[in-house]
Design a protein around this motif. Structure first.
Motif, PDB file in Angstrom:
ATOM      1  N   ALA A   1      -5.086  -1.914  14.959  1.00  0.00           N
ATOM      2  CA  ALA A   1      -4.825  -0.920  15.938  1.00  0.00           C
ATOM      3  C   ALA A   1      -3.580  -1.709  16.712  1.00  0.00           C
ATOM      4  CB  ALA A   1      -5.772  -0.628  16.883  1.00  0.00           C
ATOM      5  N   VAL A   2      -3.623  -3.033  17.131  1.00  0.00           N
ATOM      6  CA  VAL A   2      -2.821  -3.552  17.793  1.00  0.00           C
ATOM      7  C   VAL A   2      -1.335  -3.861  17.090  1.00  0.00           C
ATOM      8  CG1 VAL A   2      -2.038  -5.821  19.097  1.00  0.00           C
ATOM      9  CG2 VAL A   2      -4.382  -4.946  19.459  1.00  0.00           C
ATOM     10  N   TYR A   3      -1.576  -4.269  16.007  1.00  0.00           N
ATOM     11  CA  TYR A   3      -0.136  -4.337  15.058  1.00  0.00           C
ATOM     12  C   TYR A   3       0.226  -2.929  14.290  1.00  0.00           C
ATOM     13  CZ  TYR A   3      -1.747  -9.164  15.148  1.00  0.00           C
ATOM     14  OH  TYR A   3      -2.289 -10.351  15.664  1.00  0.00           O
ATOM     15  N   GLU A   4      -0.595  -1.979  14.665  1.00  0.00           N
ATOM     16  CA  GLU A   4      -0.012  -0.610  14.037  1.00  0.00           C
ATOM     17  C   GLU A   4       0.073  -0.813  12.743  1.00  0.00           C
ATOM     18  OE1 GLU A   4       3.210   0.967  16.474  1.00  0.00           O
ATOM     19  OE2 GLU A   4       2.032   0.989  18.342  1.00  0.00           O
ATOM     20  N   ILE A   5      -0.587  -1.413  11.862  1.00  0.00           N
ATOM     21  CA  ILE A   5      -0.542  -1.311  10.481  1.00  0.00           C
ATOM     22  C   ILE A   5      -0.829  -0.060   9.896  1.00  0.00           C
ATOM     23  CG2 ILE A   5      -1.619  -2.429   8.560  1.00  0.00           C
ATOM     24  CD1 ILE A   5      -2.311  -4.566  10.043  1.00  0.00           C
ATOM     25  N   ALA A   6      -0.290   0.385   9.077  1.00  0.00           N
ATOM     26  CA  ALA A   6      -0.172   1.569   8.257  1.00  0.00           C
ATOM     27  C   ALA A   6      -1.643   1.675   7.480  1.00  0.00           C
ATOM     28  CB  ALA A   6       0.967   1.723   7.249  1.00  0.00           C
ATOM     29  N   LYS A   7      -2.062   3.103   7.240  1.00  0.00           N
ATOM     30  CA  LYS A   7      -3.209   3.367   6.702  1.00  0.00           C
ATOM     31  C   LYS A   7      -3.323   2.986   5.493  1.00  0.00           C
ATOM     32  CE  LYS A   7      -6.384   5.321   9.899  1.00  0.00           C
ATOM     33  NZ  LYS A   7      -7.585   4.690   9.941  1.00  0.00           N
ATOM     34  N   ASP A   8      -2.468   3.345   4.492  1.00  0.00           N
ATOM     35  CA  ASP A   8      -2.393   2.981   3.488  1.00  0.00           C
ATOM     36  C   ASP A   8      -2.652   1.449   3.068  1.00  0.00           C
ATOM     37  OD1 ASP A   8       0.110   2.383   4.282  1.00  0.00           O
ATOM     38  OD2 ASP A   8       1.201   2.786   2.240  1.00  0.00           O
ATOM     39  N   ARG A   9      -2.445   0.408   4.044  1.00  0.00           N
ATOM     40  CA  ARG A   9      -2.352  -0.946   3.812  1.00  0.00           C
ATOM     41  C   ARG A   9      -3.617  -1.286   4.596  1.00  0.00           C
ATOM     42  NH1 ARG A   9       3.138   0.063   4.631  1.00  0.00           N
ATOM     43  NH2 ARG A   9       4.215  -0.082   2.738  1.00  0.00           N
ATOM     44  N   GLU A  10      -4.205  -0.774   5.330  1.00  0.00           N
ATOM     45  CA  GLU A  10      -5.435  -0.825   5.875  1.00  0.00           C
ATOM     46  C   GLU A  10      -6.514  -1.253   4.850  1.00  0.00           C
ATOM     47  OE1 GLU A  10      -8.397   0.619   9.464  1.00  0.00           O
ATOM     48  OE2 GLU A  10      -6.585   1.610   9.041  1.00  0.00           O
ATOM     49  N   GLY A  11      -6.511  -0.497   3.828  1.00  0.00           N
ATOM     50  CA  GLY A  11      -7.737  -0.546   3.023  1.00  0.00           C
ATOM     51  C   GLY A  11      -7.560  -2.004   2.415  1.00  0.00           C
ATOM     52  N   VAL A  12      -6.543  -2.313   2.158  1.00  0.00           N
ATOM     53  CA  VAL A  12      -6.195  -3.508   1.333  1.00  0.00           C
ATOM     54  C   VAL A  12      -6.775  -4.798   2.006  1.00  0.00           C
ATOM     55  CG1 VAL A  12      -4.277  -5.158   0.303  1.00  0.00           C
ATOM     56  CG2 VAL A  12      -4.267  -2.716  -0.221  1.00  0.00           C
ATOM     57  N   LEU A  13      -6.259  -4.673   3.468  1.00  0.00           N
ATOM     58  CA  LEU A  13      -6.990  -5.687   4.394  1.00  0.00           C
ATOM     59  C   LEU A  13      -8.314  -5.693   4.403  1.00  0.00           C
ATOM     60  CD1 LEU A  13      -4.026  -5.651   7.160  1.00  0.00           C
ATOM     61  CD2 LEU A  13      -4.051  -6.975   4.940  1.00  0.00           C
ATOM     62  N   LYS A  14      -8.928  -4.783   4.427  1.00  0.00           N
ATOM     63  CA  LYS A  14     -10.280  -4.688   4.434  1.00  0.00           C
ATOM     64  C   LYS A  14     -11.144  -5.240   3.353  1.00  0.00           C
ATOM     65  CE  LYS A  14     -10.948  -0.441   7.641  1.00  0.00           C
ATOM     66  NZ  LYS A  14     -11.306   0.881   7.728  1.00  0.00           N
ATOM     67  N   GLN A  15     -10.302  -5.000   2.152  1.00  0.00           N
ATOM     68  CA  GLN A  15     -10.863  -5.495   1.005  1.00  0.00           C
ATOM     69  C   GLN A  15     -10.895  -6.887   1.247  1.00  0.00           C
ATOM     70  OE1 GLN A  15      -9.083  -4.030  -2.430  1.00  0.00           O
ATOM     71  NE2 GLN A  15     -10.462  -5.522  -3.868  1.00  0.00           N
ATOM     72  N   LEU A  16      -9.565  -7.496   1.354  1.00  0.00           N
ATOM     73  CA  LEU A  16      -9.525  -9.000   1.430  1.00  0.00           C
ATOM     74  C   LEU A  16     -10.597  -9.626   2.356  1.00  0.00           C
ATOM     75  CD1 LEU A  16      -5.850  -9.674   1.680  1.00  0.00           C
ATOM     76  CD2 LEU A  16      -7.380 -10.651  -0.156  1.00  0.00           C
TER      77      LEU A  16
END
Length: 289
Positions: free
Chosen positions: A75-90
């Motif tokens: 939310a703070v960094y305004e990371i795009a939704k399509d990359r949020e999933g990658v970060l959640k997996q990591l």
């Protein structure tokens, strides 16, 4: 917002390099996102509501993040939704537990980094580093250690010999510069040293390995008294500098990596060429026969 670091992170994650490496990659991706947002560490810490020092640990890969932490960062960094999933997996994979390794606890991170590396640059003046040691050479080194239990020597020596086999088979790019002293210091015995020299000579025939020796008469060079390893997890990315002492180790990023890479380039330029290095090693092997 730049997307390439996170896309690269996804590629490495698919290879399942292990939780420690994935934690480092996640931290690097979050650091890039913060910098793309134009936030200083202090500003980001305040917006995230984290305690002082937590952000630094996360970005360096020394601390994992909870789902709540990650959601706040997204939310703070305004990371795009399509990359949020990658970060959640990591983040989820970075919380996995691995069986204890047969290395000192503070060296576990290094072992996992090396296993996932795309490129490794090693420098040691007086001996051959663990990554390229034979079992007899490794055993002789480990037996004199004051921090390794004698009960662990054999298993650790075996693990060192398997490490380079995995790197060669994975086509990891390996650069190795050692001082000429490494060709003369009889670690173990003359026979053990000869075996070690024959081993590195064999390794040097691999397309992904470059071996050079800094000769005694080479004069001053850029890395006096500074053994280190530069580990690059992703080709084209700056990497991480690893330094080690008797009781601990350190991982350096940012400007340190640029300086160490520059020093290593200068070191390679001052060292003997690979062909002259092999000629020197061949002469030394004959002397030990």
């Amino acid at each position: 917002m730049a997307s390439s670091p996170i896309r690269e992170t996804a590629t490495v994650a698919e290879q399942d390099p292990g939780p420690i490496v994935q934690r480092i990659l996640l931290g690097a991706a979050l650091r890039d996102a913060r910098e793309d947002k134009g936030l200083s560490s202090t500003e980001a810490t305040k917006k995230l509501g984290w305690y002082a020092g937590k952000l630094s640990k996360v970005e360096q890969g020394d601390k994992g993040v909870t789902d709540k932490d990650l959601a706040k960062a997204v939310a703070v960094y305004e990371i795009a939704k399509d990359r949020e999933g990658v970060l959640k997996q990591l983040a989820a994979e970075a919380r996995r537990k691995l069986p204890p390794s047969r290395v000192p606890e503070w060296a576990t991170k290094y072992v996992n980094l090396v296993a996932a590396a795309a490129e490794i640059k090693l420098h040691l003046s007086d001996s051959f580093p663990g990554t390229v040691q034979t079992i007899n050479y490794a055993r002789a080194v480990l037996e004199r250690s004051v921090v390794v239990s004698q009960a662990d020597v054999e298993r650790m020596a075996e693990e060192r010999t398997r490490r380079v086999e995995r790197l060669i088979s994975a086509n990891t790019r390996i650069w190795l510069v050692v001082g000429e002293e490494a060709l003369y210091r009889e670690i173990g015995s003359r026979e053990v040293l000869r075996e070690q020299l024959e081993h590195v000579r064999s390794l040097a025939t691999a397309a992904n390995v470059t071996l050079q020796v800094m000769p005694y008469d080479g004069g001053a060079h850029s890395c006096h008294g500074t053994p280190f390893t530069i580990i690059s997890l992703i080709e084209g990315r700056p990497g991480i500098v690893y330094t080690e002492g008797l009781t601990g180790s350190d991982y350096l990023g940012g400007e340190h990596v640029r300086v160490y890479n520059l020093a290593y380039d200068n070191l390679r330029a001052a060292a003997l060429s690979p062909d002259k290095t092999l000629a020197l090693i061949n002469r030394r092997i004959k002397e030990l026969t």
